[in-house]
Design a protein around this motif. Structure first.
Motif, PDB file in Angstrom:
ATOM      1  N   GLU A 156       0.836  -1.201   0.000  1.00 29.29           N
ATOM      2  CA  GLU A 156       0.000   0.000   0.000  1.00 29.29           C
ATOM      3  C   GLU A 156       0.876   1.259   0.000  1.00 29.29           C
ATOM      4  O   GLU A 156       2.054   1.216   0.355  1.00 29.29           O
ATOM      5  CB  GLU A 156      -0.943   0.000   1.208  1.00 29.29           C
ATOM      6  CG  GLU A 156      -1.955  -1.128   1.173  1.00 29.29           C
ATOM      7  CD  GLU A 156      -2.940  -1.064   2.322  1.00 29.29           C
ATOM      8  OE1 GLU A 156      -4.119  -1.388   2.102  1.00 29.29           O
ATOM      9  OE2 GLU A 156      -2.535  -0.702   3.450  1.00 29.29           O
ATOM     10  N   ILE A 157       0.278   2.354  -0.395  1.00 29.27           N
ATOM     11  CA  ILE A 157       1.009   3.615  -0.511  1.00 29.27           C
ATOM     12  C   ILE A 157       1.075   4.303   0.852  1.00 29.27           C
ATOM     13  O   ILE A 157       0.041   4.458   1.518  1.00 29.27           O
ATOM     14  CB  ILE A 157       0.328   4.551  -1.529  1.00 29.27           C
ATOM     15  CG1 ILE A 157       0.307   3.896  -2.913  1.00 29.27           C
ATOM     16  CG2 ILE A 157       1.039   5.899  -1.589  1.00 29.27           C
ATOM     17  CD1 ILE A 157      -0.509   4.659  -3.939  1.00 29.27           C
ATOM     18  N   PRO A 158       2.264   4.709   1.312  1.00 27.13           N
ATOM     19  CA  PRO A 158       2.368   5.440   2.578  1.00 27.13           C
ATOM     20  C   PRO A 158       1.488   6.684   2.577  1.00 27.13           C
ATOM     21  O   PRO A 158       1.263   7.306   1.537  1.00 27.13           O
ATOM     22  CB  PRO A 158       3.856   5.799   2.654  1.00 27.13           C
ATOM     23  CG  PRO A 158       4.527   4.754   1.835  1.00 27.13           C
ATOM     24  CD  PRO A 158       3.577   4.470   0.699  1.00 27.13           C
ATOM     25  N   ARG A 159       1.041   7.054   3.744  1.00 27.44           N
ATOM     26  CA  ARG A 159       0.142   8.208   3.872  1.00 27.44           C
ATOM     27  C   ARG A 159       0.947   9.506   3.987  1.00 27.44           C
ATOM     28  O   ARG A 159       1.947   9.566   4.696  1.00 27.44           O
ATOM     29  CB  ARG A 159      -0.757   8.042   5.105  1.00 27.44           C
ATOM     30  CG  ARG A 159      -1.641   6.795   5.024  1.00 27.44           C
ATOM     31  CD  ARG A 159      -2.517   6.649   6.247  1.00 27.44           C
ATOM     32  NE  ARG A 159      -3.285   5.411   6.205  1.00 27.44           N
ATOM     33  CZ  ARG A 159      -4.445   5.254   5.585  1.00 27.44           C
ATOM     34  NH1 ARG A 159      -4.973   6.284   4.943  1.00 27.44           N
ATOM     35  NH2 ARG A 159      -5.078   4.094   5.603  1.00 27.44           N
ATOM     36  N   GLY A 160       0.487  10.531   3.291  1.00 28.02           N
ATOM     37  CA  GLY A 160       1.075  11.856   3.418  1.00 28.02           C
ATOM     38  C   GLY A 160       2.487  11.998   2.901  1.00 28.02           C
ATOM     39  O   GLY A 160       3.231  12.873   3.352  1.00 28.02           O
ATOM     40  N   PHE A 161       2.873  11.151   1.925  1.00 29.47           N
ATOM     41  CA  PHE A 161       4.260  11.232   1.476  1.00 29.47           C
ATOM     42  C   PHE A 161       4.543  12.496   0.674  1.00 29.47           C
ATOM     43  O   PHE A 161       5.699  12.916   0.574  1.00 29.47           O
ATOM     44  CB  PHE A 161       4.652   9.982   0.669  1.00 29.47           C
ATOM     45  CG  PHE A 161       6.070   9.563   0.896  1.00 29.47           C
ATOM     46  CD1 PHE A 161       6.429   8.894   2.050  1.00 29.47           C
ATOM     47  CD2 PHE A 161       7.066   9.860  -0.026  1.00 29.47           C
ATOM     48  CE1 PHE A 161       7.744   8.529   2.293  1.00 29.47           C
ATOM     49  CE2 PHE A 161       8.383   9.507   0.199  1.00 29.47           C
ATOM     50  CZ  PHE A 161       8.727   8.830   1.361  1.00 29.47           C
ATOM     51  N   ASP A 162       3.518  13.116   0.137  1.00 34.19           N
ATOM     52  CA  ASP A 162       3.710  14.408  -0.533  1.00 34.19           C
ATOM     53  C   ASP A 162       4.250  15.440   0.449  1.00 34.19           C
ATOM     54  O   ASP A 162       5.135  16.243   0.110  1.00 34.19           O
ATOM     55  CB  ASP A 162       2.400  14.908  -1.144  1.00 34.19           C
ATOM     56  CG  ASP A 162       1.992  14.125  -2.383  1.00 34.19           C
ATOM     57  OD1 ASP A 162       2.845  13.365  -2.891  1.00 34.19           O
ATOM     58  OD2 ASP A 162       0.843  14.266  -2.834  1.00 34.19           O
ATOM     59  N   GLU A 163       3.722  15.412   1.681  1.00 33.31           N
ATOM     60  CA  GLU A 163       4.197  16.334   2.712  1.00 33.31           C
ATOM     61  C   GLU A 163       5.634  16.024   3.102  1.00 33.31           C
ATOM     62  O   GLU A 163       6.421  16.932   3.406  1.00 33.31           O
ATOM     63  CB  GLU A 163       3.294  16.262   3.949  1.00 33.31           C
ATOM     64  CG  GLU A 163       1.887  16.773   3.734  1.00 33.31           C
ATOM     65  CD  GLU A 163       1.051  16.645   4.996  1.00 33.31           C
ATOM     66  OE1 GLU A 163       1.314  17.423   5.951  1.00 33.31           O
ATOM     67  OE2 GLU A 163       0.173  15.761   5.059  1.00 33.31           O
ATOM     68  N   VAL A 164       5.970  14.748   3.107  1.00 33.39           N
ATOM     69  CA  VAL A 164       7.345  14.354   3.409  1.00 33.39           C
ATOM     70  C   VAL A 164       8.297  14.932   2.370  1.00 33.39           C
ATOM     71  O   VAL A 164       9.343  15.511   2.703  1.00 33.39           O
ATOM     72  CB  VAL A 164       7.480  12.819   3.449  1.00 33.39           C
ATOM     73  CG1 VAL A 164       8.935  12.412   3.661  1.00 33.39           C
ATOM     74  CG2 VAL A 164       6.592  12.225   4.547  1.00 33.39           C
ATOM     75  N   GLU A 165       7.943  14.802   1.113  1.00 35.99           N
ATOM     76  CA  GLU A 165       8.793  15.304   0.034  1.00 35.99           C
ATOM     77  C   GLU A 165       8.930  16.823   0.102  1.00 35.99           C
ATOM     78  O   GLU A 165      10.010  17.375  -0.148  1.00 35.99           O
ATOM     79  CB  GLU A 165       8.228  14.862  -1.313  1.00 35.99           C
ATOM     80  CG  GLU A 165       8.321  13.352  -1.529  1.00 35.99           C
ATOM     81  CD  GLU A 165       7.641  12.890  -2.796  1.00 35.99           C
ATOM     82  OE1 GLU A 165       6.786  13.652  -3.319  1.00 35.99           O
ATOM     83  OE2 GLU A 165       7.947  11.786  -3.265  1.00 35.99           O
ATOM     84  N   GLU A 166       7.848  17.500   0.459  1.00 43.25           N
ATOM     85  CA  GLU A 166       7.910  18.958   0.597  1.00 43.25           C
ATOM     86  C   GLU A 166       8.872  19.349   1.719  1.00 43.25           C
ATOM     87  O   GLU A 166       9.667  20.291   1.581  1.00 43.25           O
ATOM     88  CB  GLU A 166       6.511  19.512   0.890  1.00 43.25           C
ATOM     89  CG  GLU A 166       5.557  19.428  -0.298  1.00 43.25           C
ATOM     90  CD  GLU A 166       4.151  19.842   0.069  1.00 43.25           C
ATOM     91  OE1 GLU A 166       3.946  20.295   1.223  1.00 43.25           O
ATOM     92  OE2 GLU A 166       3.248  19.709  -0.779  1.00 43.25           O
ATOM     93  N   ALA A 167       8.798  18.626   2.832  1.00 44.75           N
ATOM     94  CA  ALA A 167       9.697  18.914   3.953  1.00 44.75           C
ATOM     95  C   ALA A 167      11.144  18.656   3.564  1.00 44.75           C
ATOM     96  O   ALA A 167      12.051  19.416   3.942  1.00 44.75           O
ATOM     97  CB  ALA A 167       9.309  18.068   5.166  1.00 44.75           C
ATOM     98  N   MET A 168      11.370  17.600   2.801  1.00 43.64           N
ATOM     99  CA  MET A 168      12.738  17.280   2.375  1.00 43.64           C
ATOM    100  C   MET A 168      13.320  18.358   1.458  1.00 43.64           C
ATOM    101  O   MET A 168      14.521  18.616   1.489  1.00 43.64           O
ATOM    102  CB  MET A 168      12.755  15.929   1.664  1.00 43.64           C
ATOM    103  CG  MET A 168      12.545  14.720   2.569  1.00 43.64           C
ATOM    104  SD  MET A 168      13.872  14.485   3.781  1.00 43.64           S
ATOM    105  CE  MET A 168      15.279  14.184   2.715  1.00 43.64           C
ATOM    106  N   MET A 169      12.470  18.990   0.672  1.00 41.42           N
ATOM    107  CA  MET A 169      12.941  20.046  -0.219  1.00 41.42           C
ATOM    108  C   MET A 169      13.443  21.262   0.555  1.00 41.42           C
ATOM    109  O   MET A 169      14.271  22.031   0.062  1.00 41.42           O
ATOM    110  CB  MET A 169      11.816  20.466  -1.172  1.00 41.42           C
ATOM    111  CG  MET A 169      11.483  19.434  -2.231  1.00 41.42           C
ATOM    112  SD  MET A 169      12.871  19.118  -3.359  1.00 41.42           S
ATOM    113  CE  MET A 169      13.050  20.719  -4.139  1.00 41.42           C
ATOM    114  N   GLU A 170      12.951  21.445   1.771  1.00 43.98           N
ATOM    115  CA  GLU A 170      13.337  22.595   2.587  1.00 43.98           C
ATOM    116  C   GLU A 170      14.357  22.235   3.657  1.00 43.98           C
ATOM    117  O   GLU A 170      14.813  23.102   4.404  1.00 43.98           O
ATOM    118  CB  GLU A 170      12.086  23.186   3.262  1.00 43.98           C
ATOM    119  CG  GLU A 170      11.001  23.640   2.314  1.00 43.98           C
ATOM    120  CD  GLU A 170      11.452  24.792   1.423  1.00 43.98           C
ATOM    121  OE1 GLU A 170      12.256  25.617   1.901  1.00 43.98           O
ATOM    122  OE2 GLU A 170      11.016  24.851   0.254  1.00 43.98           O
ATOM    123  N   ALA A 171      14.725  20.958   3.752  1.00 40.85           N
ATOM    124  CA  ALA A 171      15.558  20.492   4.860  1.00 40.85           C
ATOM    125  C   ALA A 171      17.003  20.959   4.752  1.00 40.85           C
ATOM    126  O   ALA A 171      17.587  20.995   3.673  1.00 40.85           O
ATOM    127  CB  ALA A 171      15.505  18.971   4.940  1.00 40.85           C
TER     128      ALA A 171
END
Length: 236
Positions: A156-171
């Motif tokens: 199954e697809i992890p939940r909220g991974f779009d938010e994870v990727e957004e956070a990684m872009m600013e990390a």
């Protein structure tokens, strides 16, 4: 106090191990006694929902008997102090327990779901849940008897991974705590951080499968090494 920076922290089972929560690698843990294909996949749930419900009922019932350990509290402290300094800490967790929440962390992305939530497959509503589930449990919203654990199973697809990727872009810093480095897409975050050329810290009991991608590593019990590392970050 921590300087203003944006930190993304990925946590896995190792951060909760010192609280008494089973990990996949425990020689006598729940994952050894139960076939993951039967209890951790959509196919397993379709084939024997009663078995899957029993497995997660037992894990849910364990939650009140375990408490956050110093690693959980240290990460919550890091978040609070970093926010005061004008930065952010995004806690991406593969764990389905509620120990980060109970320790005081606030910006949490639980990509594999929650033990203390349940989802209706008929209406899609998600409910806070502390009791047992069964094939006869009605949904509080639509009354359909189609409730399932609010857990992301294999396939199954992890939940909220779009938010994870957004956070990684600013990390400015990526940290992995207590993870095996073998479960994707979470295991791929260190590679993404490497592409962005930001520092990458591994805090783990032992070297992960992708340990070579980190720029710094410390090994030992999470309840010991995480607080020590946090203290160093906050005093730097």
């Amino acid at each position: 106090m921590a300087k203003a920076q944006n930190i993304v922290i990925l946590t896995g089972a190792g951060v909760s191990a010192d609280s008494g929560v089973d990990t996949f690698r425990d020689p006598d843990g729940a994952w050894v006694k139960n076939d993951p294909v039967k209890v951790c996949t959509p196919e397993g749930f379709a084939a024997d929902p009663a078995l899957v419900h029993a497995f997660y009922n037992a894990r849910r019932a364990q939650l009140p008997s375990v408490d956050p350990n110093p690693a959980h509290f240290a990460l919550a402290k890091l978040e609070a102090e970093t926010v005061k300094a004008g930065g952010t800490v995004t806690l991406v967790t593969q764990n389905v327990d509620n120990l980060h929440q109970r320790a005081g962390s606030e910006r949490i992305l639980p990509i594999h779901g929650h033990l203390d939530k349940a989802e209706c497959t008929s209406c899609g509503k998600v409910h806070h849940w502390t009791e047992d589930l069964s094939t006869e449990t009605p949904c509080p919203a639509c009354d359909a008897k189609t409730m399932r654990p609010y857990i992301v199973w294999f396939g199954e697809i992890p939940r909220g991974f779009d938010e994870v990727e957004e956070a990684m872009m600013e990390a400015d810093l990526f940290v992995a705590v207590g993870t095996s480095g073998s479960v994707y897409p979470a295991a791929g975050l260190v590679g993404f951080a490497r592409q962005r050329a930001i520092p990458r810290v591994e805090l783990n009991l032992e070297a992960s499968d992708n340990a070579t991608l980190f720029t710094e590593a410390r090994y030992g019990k999470a309840s010991e090494i995480v607080p020590a590392w946090v203290d160093e970050v906050l005093s730097s």
